[in-house]
Motif scaffolding. Structure first.
Motif, PDB file in Angstrom:
ATOM      1  N   ILE A   1     -42.477  22.165 105.190  1.00 19.89           N
ATOM      2  CA  ILE A   1     -42.608  20.844 104.570  1.00 19.89           C
ATOM      3  C   ILE A   1     -42.737  20.981 103.052  1.00 19.89           C
ATOM      4  O   ILE A   1     -42.145  20.214 102.283  1.00 19.89           O
ATOM      5  CB  ILE A   1     -43.814  20.095 105.168  1.00 19.89           C
ATOM      6  N   ARG A   2     -43.494  21.967 102.584  1.00 18.93           N
ATOM      7  CA  ARG A   2     -43.651  22.159 101.152  1.00 18.93           C
ATOM      8  C   ARG A   2     -42.333  22.575 100.496  1.00 18.93           C
ATOM      9  O   ARG A   2     -42.014  22.112  99.385  1.00 18.93           O
ATOM     10  CB  ARG A   2     -44.729  23.199 100.881  1.00 18.93           C
ATOM     11  N   VAL A   3     -41.581  23.449 101.175  1.00 19.54           N
ATOM     12  CA  VAL A   3     -40.290  23.868 100.617  1.00 19.54           C
ATOM     13  C   VAL A   3     -39.352  22.664 100.516  1.00 19.54           C
ATOM     14  O   VAL A   3     -38.684  22.465  99.485  1.00 19.54           O
ATOM     15  CB  VAL A   3     -39.682  24.985 101.474  1.00 19.54           C
ATOM     16  N   ALA A   4     -39.292  21.847 101.584  1.00 17.21           N
ATOM     17  CA  ALA A   4     -38.437  20.657 101.541  1.00 17.21           C
ATOM     18  C   ALA A   4     -38.898  19.691 100.457  1.00 17.21           C
ATOM     19  O   ALA A   4     -38.075  19.099  99.736  1.00 17.21           O
ATOM     20  CB  ALA A   4     -38.444  19.972 102.906  1.00 17.21           C
ATOM     21  N   ALA A   5     -40.219  19.548 100.313  1.00 14.35           N
ATOM     22  CA  ALA A   5     -40.739  18.655  99.276  1.00 14.35           C
ATOM     23  C   ALA A   5     -40.388  19.174  97.883  1.00 14.35           C
ATOM     24  O   ALA A   5     -40.056  18.387  96.975  1.00 14.35           O
ATOM     25  CB  ALA A   5     -42.251  18.511  99.420  1.00 14.35           C
ATOM     26  N   MET A   6     -40.443  20.502  97.682  1.00 12.64           N
ATOM     27  CA  MET A   6     -40.077  21.053  96.375  1.00 12.64           C
ATOM     28  C   MET A   6     -38.608  20.806  96.053  1.00 12.64           C
ATOM     29  O   MET A   6     -38.248  20.490  94.914  1.00 12.64           O
ATOM     30  CB  MET A   6     -40.384  22.555  96.340  1.00 12.64           C
ATOM     31  N   VAL A   7     -37.761  20.925  97.049  1.00 15.17           N
ATOM     32  CA  VAL A   7     -36.329  20.647  96.831  1.00 15.17           C
ATOM     33  C   VAL A   7     -36.127  19.180  96.464  1.00 15.17           C
ATOM     34  O   VAL A   7     -35.357  18.843  95.549  1.00 15.17           O
ATOM     35  CB  VAL A   7     -35.529  21.034  98.090  1.00 15.17           C
ATOM     36  N   ILE A   8     -36.838  18.280  97.153  1.00 12.43           N
ATOM     37  CA  ILE A   8     -36.708  16.849  96.858  1.00 12.43           C
ATOM     38  C   ILE A   8     -37.213  16.547  95.441  1.00 12.43           C
ATOM     39  O   ILE A   8     -36.591  15.782  94.688  1.00 12.43           O
ATOM     40  CB  ILE A   8     -37.478  16.027  97.908  1.00 12.43           C
ATOM     41  N   ILE A   9     -38.352  17.145  95.072  1.00 15.48           N
ATOM     42  CA  ILE A   9     -38.894  16.918  93.717  1.00 15.48           C
ATOM     43  C   ILE A   9     -37.930  17.428  92.652  1.00 15.48           C
ATOM     44  O   ILE A   9     -37.687  16.767  91.625  1.00 15.48           O
ATOM     45  CB  ILE A   9     -40.266  17.594  93.582  1.00 15.48           C
ATOM     46  N   LEU A  10     -37.349  18.605  92.888  1.00 19.34           N
ATOM     47  CA  LEU A  10     -36.411  19.163  91.921  1.00 19.34           C
ATOM     48  C   LEU A  10     -35.174  18.288  91.779  1.00 19.34           C
ATOM     49  O   LEU A  10     -34.699  18.030  90.658  1.00 19.34           O
ATOM     50  CB  LEU A  10     -36.022  20.582  92.345  1.00 19.34           C
TER      51      LEU A  10
ATOM     52  N   MET B   1     -36.803   9.026  90.418  1.00 18.31           N
ATOM     53  CA  MET B   1     -38.250   8.786  90.441  1.00 18.31           C
ATOM     54  C   MET B   1     -38.740   8.599  91.872  1.00 18.31           C
ATOM     55  O   MET B   1     -39.805   9.134  92.252  1.00 18.31           O
ATOM     56  CB  MET B   1     -38.569   7.555  89.604  1.00 18.31           C
ATOM     57  N   ALA B   2     -37.981   7.871  92.672  1.00 17.72           N
ATOM     58  CA  ALA B   2     -38.365   7.663  94.070  1.00 17.72           C
ATOM     59  C   ALA B   2     -38.384   8.984  94.831  1.00 17.72           C
ATOM     60  O   ALA B   2     -39.275   9.228  95.663  1.00 17.72           O
ATOM     61  CB  ALA B   2     -37.401   6.679  94.728  1.00 17.72           C
ATOM     62  N   LEU B   3     -37.408   9.863  94.543  1.00 14.56           N
ATOM     63  CA  LEU B   3     -37.398  11.165  95.216  1.00 14.56           C
ATOM     64  C   LEU B   3     -38.608  12.004  94.823  1.00 14.56           C
ATOM     65  O   LEU B   3     -39.219  12.675  95.665  1.00 14.56           O
ATOM     66  CB  LEU B   3     -36.099  11.907  94.867  1.00 14.56           C
ATOM     67  N   VAL B   4     -38.964  11.994  93.537  1.00 13.12           N
ATOM     68  CA  VAL B   4     -40.142  12.752  93.100  1.00 13.12           C
ATOM     69  C   VAL B   4     -41.400  12.229  93.774  1.00 13.12           C
ATOM     70  O   VAL B   4     -42.241  13.007  94.262  1.00 13.12           O
ATOM     71  CB  VAL B   4     -40.266  12.683  91.567  1.00 13.12           C
ATOM     72  N   ILE B   5     -41.554  10.905  93.823  1.00 14.12           N
ATOM     73  CA  ILE B   5     -42.729  10.321  94.490  1.00 14.12           C
ATOM     74  C   ILE B   5     -42.748  10.692  95.965  1.00 14.12           C
ATOM     75  O   ILE B   5     -43.801  11.021  96.532  1.00 14.12           O
ATOM     76  CB  ILE B   5     -42.730   8.797  94.292  1.00 14.12           C
ATOM     77  N   LEU B   6     -41.570  10.680  96.607  1.00 15.33           N
ATOM     78  CA  LEU B   6     -41.488  11.040  98.023  1.00 15.33           C
ATOM     79  C   LEU B   6     -41.894  12.496  98.246  1.00 15.33           C
ATOM     80  O   LEU B   6     -42.647  12.806  99.180  1.00 15.33           O
ATOM     81  CB  LEU B   6     -40.065  10.796  98.528  1.00 15.33           C
ATOM     82  N   GLY B   7     -41.412  13.405  97.397  1.00 21.01           N
ATOM     83  CA  GLY B   7     -41.751  14.813  97.566  1.00 21.01           C
ATOM     84  C   GLY B   7     -43.224  15.097  97.346  1.00 21.01           C
ATOM     85  O   GLY B   7     -43.865  15.803  98.135  1.00 21.01           O
ATOM     86  N   VAL B   8     -43.801  14.532  96.271  1.00 15.87           N
ATOM     87  CA  VAL B   8     -45.224  14.753  96.003  1.00 15.87           C
ATOM     88  C   VAL B   8     -46.078  14.111  97.098  1.00 15.87           C
ATOM     89  O   VAL B   8     -47.088  14.679  97.539  1.00 15.87           O
ATOM     90  CB  VAL B   8     -45.593  14.204  94.616  1.00 15.87           C
ATOM     91  N   GLY B   9     -45.676  12.921  97.561  1.00 10.37           N
ATOM     92  CA  GLY B   9     -46.410  12.279  98.647  1.00 10.37           C
ATOM     93  C   GLY B   9     -46.350  13.085  99.933  1.00 10.37           C
ATOM     94  O   GLY B   9     -47.336  13.153 100.684  1.00 10.37           O
ATOM     95  N   ALA B  10     -45.205  13.718 100.218  1.00 12.02           N
ATOM     96  CA  ALA B  10     -45.094  14.563 101.412  1.00 12.02           C
ATOM     97  C   ALA B  10     -46.054  15.741 101.344  1.00 12.02           C
ATOM     98  O   ALA B  10     -46.695  16.107 102.336  1.00 12.02           O
ATOM     99  CB  ALA B  10     -43.661  15.054 101.570  1.00 12.02           C
ATOM    100  N   MET B  11     -46.184  16.350 100.149  1.00 12.22           N
ATOM    101  CA  MET B  11     -47.154  17.450  99.994  1.00 12.22           C
ATOM    102  C   MET B  11     -48.581  16.967 100.221  1.00 12.22           C
ATOM    103  O   MET B  11     -49.391  17.637 100.883  1.00 12.22           O
ATOM    104  CB  MET B  11     -47.029  18.045  98.590  1.00 12.22           C
TER     105      MET B  11
END
Length: 570
Positions: A391-400, A547-557
């Motif tokens: 989940i963290r790896v996927a979230a990092m990809v989404i944030i990037l 911005m929505a993708l970054v919020i989604l990734g950080v929220g997933a973490m």
């Protein structure tokens, strides 16, 4: 001719003698050097004497404690010896009384036998009892009465003495019981207070690491526990919905205060064009973006924070000053360096985000800053061996991916300013990741409130030192006529900082750190929204998606950490 050669050269001759002014200046320099060395030596001696004084005070306190302990033990041993001695005395008294009674009884019986064996009996022709027999019976009755009286008196005296000893022992026992009850009450009070402190403390499990916060670097991130195992009875383990809802609302207010802080900072900084406030009037700005001016804004804000933070810290955590004293006197060099290092990285993050907000749109700067969870996860993997989950790896990809979409266009006249803003925002995120890592290393060793107070003080010191040694080319550039507006802006920024700090602290107490951090992920969106409403700063569709993708990734973490903490608690 010879007389002239032997004459001393005149005072005005070149190079052979010094003028009085030169001699005086040289003497003054030597005196100043001696004074400085003497003062340094005195300062070192005073510091050494102060250390010796503190060490002697500690030794005296330890000796007093040992003396009181020895006195207590001595009194206890003395009381036990007195009780044993009293028991021995009672036994000896009983033996003496018994031996005395035995001797008196034997003597009386011998006298009775002697008197009965005497030739008192005579014959009487009348056939009646002889007179000697009657006297013997009377003397026997008298002796029995005397013996009864003596035995009764002796036993009465023994009973009185025993009753006195018994009353004395009962008084001593009652006194000991009262002391025992007082000690039990004192221990119960101490234990209850310790439990209350543990329940109120946000860090009750020293082995748990703080979760990286999702807030912007406007304030220090407190080490936040995910929960305290076993600190509350099962009836209080499940929070009711109302405190959680209140905590989420307070976390939202904290995020709003941080977003307003970012927008107010944007208004203070001078832009390429005047900014429309709510579309009603224009503001030119007060100070241009740059390293020196960013340090000045940060210093003005920290002056307000350091003036009000002691009151806020005492209100939130009354034991803050005792913890600070223990932290300073602990001489734990690794811990002190870790806390000060975290303040330094937070200081760098502040300066960089100020520069980024001045050069690129506010919401974009905050969104790019939110790349710091990627750096934190990778660094935690390398330093602490915390292997990232899927989940963290996927979230990092989404944030990037979201961060790349948020990047402003590289085409246009303001290419250099845009590059500076992007680099500053990324640097702010990297520096903030360093702050989070050092905060994790100091977790459980210092309460979050004193930790934040030390961070604020470190930022204030670093601002002052940086402004003193900053080159003139990077220094402050402020119009003298605008100082009043700049000071007002610094006060507003400081008040918003403390408001966000208080709201976030109460949110963590009500809803928990994990839920509060999830609400904190809305920081970029709220910043962009308020920037659009207040100063009309619009974003493109691509930037909104990023911005929505970054919020989604950080929220997933944050959600992943929340679920993990619940599993550990279970």
């Amino acid at each position: 001719m010879g007389i002239q050669e032997n004459q001393p050269p005149p005072s005005g001759s070149s190079g052979e003698t010094q003028s009085p002014e030169a001699v005086l200046s040289s003497l003054i320099g030597q005196l100043e050097t001696f004074n400085q060395n003497f003062r340094q030596g005195l300062s070192a001696d005073i510091q050494r004497l102060q250390k010796d004084k503190n060490r002697l005070i500690e030794n005296i306190e330890q000796l007093q404690y040992q003396y009181e302990k020895l006195q207590t033990q001595h009194h206890q041993a003395l009381s036990e010896r007195q009780y044993a001695q009293q028991q021995v005395w009672l036994k000896q008294l009983a033996q003496v009384l018994a031996s005395n009674l035995q001797r008196e009884l034997v003597a009386r019986i011998n006298r009775l036998r002697t008197s009965s064996d005497a030739p008192l009996l005579t014959t009487d022709p009348s056939g009646l009892l002889p007179e000697g027999s009657l006297k013997s019976d009377l003397s026997t009755q008298e002796l029995e009465a005397v013996l009864d009286t003596s035995l009764n008196d002796t036993f009465r005296e023994l009973q009185q003495e025993l009753s006195s000893y018994q009353s004395d022992l009962s008084q001593r026992l009652s006194h000991m019981q009262s002391l025992e009850q007082q000690v039990e009450m004192l221990l119960e009070t101490v234990v209850s207070r310790l439990r209350e402190q543990i329940d109120r403390s946000p860090i009750a499990d020293g082995e748990r690491k703080p979760e990286p916060s999702t807030q912007t670097p406007i304030e220090p991130v407190r080490p936040q526990p995910t929960g305290v195992k076993g600190s509350k009875p099962p009836t209080q383990a499940s929070h009711s919905s109302s405190p959680v809802q209140l905590g989420l609302f307070l976390a939202l207010l904290s995020a709003i205060a941080l977003s307003l802080f970012n927008v107010c900072l944007k208004i203070i900084l001078i832009g390429p064009a005047p900014r429309q406030i709510f579309g009603l009037f224009e503001i030119e700005g007060i100070i241009s973006p740059g390293i020196g001016n960013s340090l000045l804004i940060l210093l003005l804000r920290m002056i307000v924070v350091m003036a009000l933070m002691p009151v806020v810290a005492t209100f939130l955590y009354p034991a803050v000053w005792s913890d600070m004293k223990r932290f300073i006197q602990s001489r734990d060099t690794p811990l002190i360096l870790t806390v000060i290092g975290s303040g330094f990285f937070l200081f760098l993050s502040q300066v960089c985000i100020y520069i980024a907000i001045g050069e690129i749109p506010t919401g974009i700067a905050i969104t790019i800053f939110f790349i710091y969870p990627i750096v934190t996860v990778l660094a935690s993997w390398g330093l602490f061996g915390d292997r990232p989950t899927f989940i963290r790896v996927a979230a990092m990809v989404i944030i990037l991916a979201g961060g790349i979409l948020c990047l402003p266009s590289f085409f246009g006249a303001a290419l250099g300013n845009t590059q500076v803003g992007i680099i500053a925002a990324m640097s702010a995120g990297i520096a903030f990741a360093g702050y989070v890592l050092l905060t994790q290393m100091a977790a459980g060793k210092l309460h979050p409130i004193p930790f934040s107070l030390v961070n604020f003080a470190s930022i204030f010191v670093f601002c002052c030192v940086s402004l003193m040694f900053l080159p003139d080319s990077l220094g402050m550039d402020v119009d003298v006529s605008l100082w009043q507006g700049l000071i007002i802006g610094g006060v507003v920024l400081g008040v918003l900082t403390l408001c966000s700090y208080l709201l976030n602290n109460f949110a963590i107490r009500s809803a928990g750190a994990a839920l509060a951090s999830i609400i904190g992920t809305s920081g970029p969106a709220l910043t962009a929204l308020f920037a659009f409403l207040i100063i009309g700063e619009a974003l493109t569709l691509k930037q909104i998606i990023g911005m929505a993708l970054v919020i989604l990734g950080v929220g997933a973490m944050s959600i992943e950490r929340l679920v993990g903490s619940k599993k550990k608690a279970a």
